[in-house]
Design an enzyme around this catalytic site. Structure first.
Site, mmCIF file in Angstrom:
data_model
loop_
_atom_site.group_PDB
_atom_site.id
_atom_site.type_symbol
_atom_site.label_atom_id
_atom_site.label_comp_id
_atom_site.label_asym_id
_atom_site.label_seq_id
_atom_site.Cartn_x
_atom_site.Cartn_y
_atom_site.Cartn_z
ATOM 1 N N HIS A 54 41.320 31.712 40.717
ATOM 2 C CA HIS A 54 42.533 32.515 40.428
ATOM 3 C C HIS A 54 43.451 31.779 39.721
ATOM 4 C CE1 HIS A 54 40.717 34.583 44.238
ATOM 5 N NE2 HIS A 54 40.843 35.565 43.474
ATOM 6 N N GLN A 101 32.722 43.933 35.658
ATOM 7 C CA GLN A 101 33.930 44.543 36.043
ATOM 8 C C GLN A 101 34.814 44.271 34.643
ATOM 9 O OE1 GLN A 101 36.478 43.926 39.599
ATOM 10 N NE2 GLN A 101 37.289 42.337 38.376
HETATM 11 P P1 AMP Z 1 38.972 38.625 43.227
HETATM 12 O O1 AMP Z 1 40.286 38.258 44.115
HETATM 13 O O2 AMP Z 1 37.911 38.218 43.623
HETATM 14 O O3 AMP Z 1 39.146 40.235 43.073
HETATM 15 O O4 AMP Z 1 39.310 38.267 41.830
HETATM 16 C C1 AMP Z 1 40.451 38.393 41.000
HETATM 17 C C2 AMP Z 1 40.101 37.851 39.604
HETATM 18 O O5 AMP Z 1 39.771 36.510 39.701
HETATM 19 C C3 AMP Z 1 39.130 38.690 38.838
HETATM 20 O O6 AMP Z 1 39.390 38.722 37.534
HETATM 21 C C4 AMP Z 1 37.855 37.682 38.917
HETATM 22 O O7 AMP Z 1 37.004 37.787 38.182
HETATM 23 C C5 AMP Z 1 38.691 36.307 38.906
HETATM 24 N N1 AMP Z 1 37.757 35.252 39.496
HETATM 25 C C6 AMP Z 1 37.185 35.128 40.807
HETATM 26 N N2 AMP Z 1 36.449 34.065 40.815
HETATM 27 C C7 AMP Z 1 36.582 33.341 39.860
HETATM 28 C C8 AMP Z 1 36.077 32.194 39.473
HETATM 29 N N3 AMP Z 1 35.247 31.294 40.074
HETATM 30 N N4 AMP Z 1 36.593 31.730 38.190
HETATM 31 C C9 AMP Z 1 37.246 32.493 37.414
HETATM 32 N N5 AMP Z 1 37.869 33.647 37.723
HETATM 33 C C10 AMP Z 1 37.546 34.052 38.799
#
Ligand code: AMP
Length: 281
Positions: free
Chosen positions: A37, A153
């Protein structure tokens, strides 16, 4: 950094910022932030005057049997992490702010939502598209930043933005990984020490299939068998899907052409934890 919880206050702030000609970057999240994030927030910081991070565990994208109530939450830690990554505004609405009494609208994207995650989480992407559209209206971004970690997504959000002519750009950022290759995820805290160790098999499987593609293998079944064989060498893992698809359309031809970029997509269950990962080759 400001913390805003009211939808109206959020909209007021961005309208004022836009009137001053500021470029707004938004990073939508469900919180329990990690370096993945933070990398999105840093990327937004580089190209935006106002960086907004939204934290909202969206009930609409969880099925009744999923982990909505136990999804990890730690607003204090998230606040520190977001601020140190360069966030200006943390938007943390309650479900009532996003879905006021009587809310009756759903955004449903066709096509790209159907395979893979769509098979195992049939209502998930309607929930995602609806909340992302609402967050875009509340935050009015010039650019919104998403992680490639959630490959399908990203495709769904891009399709919605293009179909509905939403006036913003979607920026896809690379997946951040732990040193042993496991993709960072808020859900990794669910894993026992033993399962955390086993979870490295996802990255290993992706690497082997990548090497196969790079050495000329284009038959889809061979790539998918390689992914499955490696994953199933670990006990206690079940596979939702382990697939190779066209990286732009998610089509699954018997054989990929030499020009076609292939996305390798994985979703597995380790105990009660569901993990996804992907790699574009
Ligand atoms: P989430 O809180 O899991 O819904 O993720 C929020 C955003 O952070 C989404 O766009 C995810 O794809 C991105 N995200 C989650 N994990 C990672 C990661 N390991 N590397 C890069 N972006 C991430």
């Amino acid at each position: 950094m400001q913390n805003i919880t009211s939808a109206q206050a959020m909209q007021r702030l961005v309208l004022a910022a836009r009137r001053k000609g500021q470029r707004i970057g938004v990073v939508p999240t469900m919180g329990f932030l990690h370096e993945g994030h933070a990398s999105l927030i840093r990327e937004a910081r580089v190209v935006s005057d106002t960086v907004i991070t939204t934290i909202f565990v969206n009930p609409l994208q969880f099925a009744p049997n999923e982990d909505f109530t136990r999804y990890p939450r730690d607003l204090e830690r998230d606040t520190r992490l977001a601020e140190s990554a360069g966030c200006d505004v943390l938007f943390t609405p309650t479900p009532e702010e996003i879905y006021p009494h009587g809310f009756q609208t759903t955004i449903s994207v066709g096509g790209v939502t159907e395979p893979f995650e769509g098979v195992f989480r049939p209502t998930h992407f309607d929930g995602v598209a609806t909340v992302v559209a609402k967050l875009f209206h509340l935050t009015q971004p010039d650019k919104a930043f998403f992680g490639q970690k959630d490959y399908q997504q990203c495709m769904v959000v891009k399709k919605m933005v293009s179909d509905l002519a939403m006036p913003l750009e979607i920026v896809i950022c690379p997946t951040l990984r732990e040193t042993d290759g496991l993709a960072m995820s808020s859900r990794n805290v669910y894993l026992s020490a033993e399962d955390r160790q086993k979870a490295t098999v996802l990255f290993q499987a992706l690497q082997v299939a990548k090497t196969l593609i790079q050495s000329g293998e284009r038959r889809r079944m061979v790539l998918e068998e390689a992914l499955k064989t490696i994953i199933l060498r670990q006990s206690g893992i079940t596979i939702d899907y382990a697939a190779a698809a066209d990286s732009e359309t998610l089509a699954q031809p018997d054989e990929f052409s030499s020009e076609q970029a292939v996305v390798l997509l994985l979703a597995v269950r380790l105990g009660t934890t569901r993990l996804i990962d992907n790699l574009v080759v």
